[in-house]
Design a protein around this motif. Structure first.
Motif, PDB file in Angstrom:
ATOM      1  N   LEU A  33      16.483  20.081 -12.451  1.00 17.12           N
ATOM      2  CA  LEU A  33      15.573  19.064 -12.983  1.00 17.12           C
ATOM      3  C   LEU A  33      16.066  18.468 -14.289  1.00 17.12           C
ATOM      4  O   LEU A  33      15.298  17.870 -15.033  1.00 17.12           O
ATOM      5  CB  LEU A  33      14.176  19.669 -13.199  1.00 17.12           C
ATOM      6  CG  LEU A  33      13.546  20.363 -12.004  1.00 17.12           C
ATOM      7  CD1 LEU A  33      12.170  20.879 -12.362  1.00 17.12           C
ATOM      8  CD2 LEU A  33      13.471  19.442 -10.808  1.00 17.12           C
ATOM      9  N   ASN A  35      17.646  15.874 -15.046  1.00 15.36           N
ATOM     10  CA  ASN A  35      17.526  14.418 -15.212  1.00 15.36           C
ATOM     11  C   ASN A  35      16.091  13.909 -15.089  1.00 15.36           C
ATOM     12  O   ASN A  35      15.870  12.705 -15.005  1.00 15.36           O
ATOM     13  CB  ASN A  35      18.413  13.689 -14.197  1.00 15.36           C
ATOM     14  CG  ASN A  35      19.882  13.909 -14.477  1.00 15.36           C
ATOM     15  OD1 ASN A  35      20.294  13.993 -15.627  1.00 15.36           O
ATOM     16  ND2 ASN A  35      20.671  14.025 -13.435  1.00 15.36           N
ATOM     17  N   ILE A  36      15.139  14.826 -15.071  1.00 17.17           N
ATOM     18  CA  ILE A  36      13.735  14.455 -14.930  1.00 17.17           C
ATOM     19  C   ILE A  36      13.062  14.575 -16.304  1.00 17.17           C
ATOM     20  O   ILE A  36      13.154  15.618 -16.956  1.00 17.17           O
ATOM     21  CB  ILE A  36      13.014  15.374 -13.905  1.00 17.17           C
ATOM     22  CG1 ILE A  36      13.780  15.416 -12.572  1.00 17.17           C
ATOM     23  CG2 ILE A  36      11.574  14.946 -13.714  1.00 17.17           C
ATOM     24  CD1 ILE A  36      13.920  14.099 -11.854  1.00 17.17           C
ATOM     25  N   SER A  37      12.394  13.544 -16.716  1.00 18.47           N
ATOM     26  CA  SER A  37      11.765  13.541 -18.042  1.00 18.47           C
ATOM     27  C   SER A  37      10.585  14.518 -18.094  1.00 18.47           C
ATOM     28  O   SER A  37      10.001  14.868 -17.063  1.00 18.47           O
ATOM     29  CB  SER A  37      11.281  12.138 -18.395  1.00 18.47           C
ATOM     30  OG  SER A  37      10.177  11.785 -17.582  1.00 18.47           O
ATOM     31  N   GLN A  40       7.518  12.976 -16.535  1.00 15.19           N
ATOM     32  CA  GLN A  40       7.545  13.019 -15.066  1.00 15.19           C
ATOM     33  C   GLN A  40       7.214  14.429 -14.565  1.00 15.19           C
ATOM     34  O   GLN A  40       6.478  14.591 -13.603  1.00 15.19           O
ATOM     35  CB  GLN A  40       8.909  12.594 -14.526  1.00 15.19           C
ATOM     36  CG  GLN A  40       9.114  11.108 -14.490  1.00 15.19           C
ATOM     37  CD  GLN A  40       8.181  10.431 -13.499  1.00 15.19           C
ATOM     38  OE1 GLN A  40       8.008  10.862 -12.374  1.00 15.19           O
ATOM     39  NE2 GLN A  40       7.551   9.357 -13.947  1.00 15.19           N
ATOM     40  N   LYS A  41       7.780  15.442 -15.222  1.00 22.69           N
ATOM     41  CA  LYS A  41       7.489  16.833 -14.847  1.00 22.69           C
ATOM     42  C   LYS A  41       5.998  17.119 -14.962  1.00 22.69           C
ATOM     43  O   LYS A  41       5.411  17.762 -14.090  1.00 22.69           O
ATOM     44  CB  LYS A  41       8.281  17.803 -15.719  1.00 22.69           C
ATOM     45  CG  LYS A  41       9.761  17.814 -15.434  1.00 22.69           C
ATOM     46  CD  LYS A  41      10.469  18.757 -16.397  1.00 22.69           C
ATOM     47  CE  LYS A  41      11.963  18.674 -16.280  1.00 22.69           C
ATOM     48  NZ  LYS A  41      12.647  19.557 -17.228  1.00 22.69           N
ATOM     49  N   ILE A  53       9.094  18.779  -7.235  1.00 28.91           N
ATOM     50  CA  ILE A  53      10.163  17.807  -7.449  1.00 28.91           C
ATOM     51  C   ILE A  53      10.578  17.159  -6.127  1.00 28.91           C
ATOM     52  O   ILE A  53      10.968  15.999  -6.080  1.00 28.91           O
ATOM     53  CB  ILE A  53      11.379  18.445  -8.175  1.00 28.91           C
ATOM     54  CG1 ILE A  53      12.314  17.374  -8.702  1.00 28.91           C
ATOM     55  CG2 ILE A  53      12.124  19.422  -7.295  1.00 28.91           C
ATOM     56  CD1 ILE A  53      11.755  16.529  -9.791  1.00 28.91           C
ATOM     57  N   LYS A  58      11.004  13.059  -6.199  1.00 29.75           N
ATOM     58  CA  LYS A  58      11.681  12.708  -7.447  1.00 29.75           C
ATOM     59  C   LYS A  58      13.157  13.093  -7.406  1.00 29.75           C
ATOM     60  O   LYS A  58      13.938  12.675  -8.241  1.00 29.75           O
ATOM     61  CB  LYS A  58      11.005  13.396  -8.643  1.00 29.75           C
ATOM     62  CG  LYS A  58       9.562  13.001  -8.827  1.00 29.75           C
ATOM     63  CD  LYS A  58       9.433  11.524  -9.114  1.00 29.75           C
ATOM     64  CE  LYS A  58       7.983  11.119  -9.308  1.00 29.75           C
ATOM     65  NZ  LYS A  58       7.801   9.694  -9.407  1.00 29.75           N
ATOM     66  N   LEU A  59      13.519  13.873  -6.419  1.00 32.21           N
ATOM     67  CA  LEU A  59      14.904  14.285  -6.213  1.00 32.21           C
ATOM     68  C   LEU A  59      15.154  14.256  -4.709  1.00 32.21           C
ATOM     69  O   LEU A  59      14.390  14.854  -3.943  1.00 32.21           O
ATOM     70  CB  LEU A  59      15.107  15.699  -6.776  1.00 32.21           C
ATOM     71  CG  LEU A  59      16.523  16.195  -6.981  1.00 32.21           C
ATOM     72  CD1 LEU A  59      17.269  15.315  -7.981  1.00 32.21           C
ATOM     73  CD2 LEU A  59      16.487  17.628  -7.507  1.00 32.21           C
TER      74      LEU A  59
END
Length: 142
Positions: A33, A35-37, A40-41, A53, A58-59
């Protein structure tokens, strides 16, 4: 832990790592994760289930039968296995014997929210407690 019995039944060589699941969850999040802000998390409630995720898309990952097939075909040596809501984790040394069907009950249902990750954290396979979600397979690009 019901999953420990499944490992034993399958004849897998493993070490139970008491109290280490939290460490693996943290590393799993750092690796997959990254690259996930934070916002967003929070929005997808990653604190509840890491697999969100994938369910919130988101991925990109493989899902369902494609995920099962990819996991079964994946070259597997050593891996770590942990459950979302358990404290202990497992290091499995002869993972090549592990197949997706080994993670289900006799009725074909999933045991729990189980995360299997390669020892070098390059791929992961997740089964969830929700039939309509997953399983998921994700492999980092080379």
């Amino acid at each position: 832990m019901e999953f420990k019995n499944k490992l034993e039944e399958k004849g897998l060589i493993f070490n139970e790592l008491e109290g280490k699941a939290g460490d693996f969850k943290k590393k799993w999040e750092e690796v997959f994760l990254n690259n996930i802000s934070k916002s967003q998390k929070k929005k997808i409630k990653i604190d509840s289930f890491l697999w969100h995720i994938f369910s919130y898309e988101k991925l990109p990952c493989l899902k369902g039968e494609e995920a099962i097939e990819a996991f079964d075909k994946q070259t597997k040596k050593e891996c770590y296995i942990f459950e979302q809501h358990e404290d202990n984790a497992f290091k499995v040394m002869n993972t090549h014997k592990l197949k997706a069907k080994d993670i289900t009950t006799e009725l074909g249902e999933y045991l729990s929210d189980i995360y299997i990750v390669s020892s070098c954290f390059t791929w992961t396979y997740i089964v969830t407690h929700e039939k309509e979600c997953g399983p998921y397979f994700y492999k980092k690009e080379d």
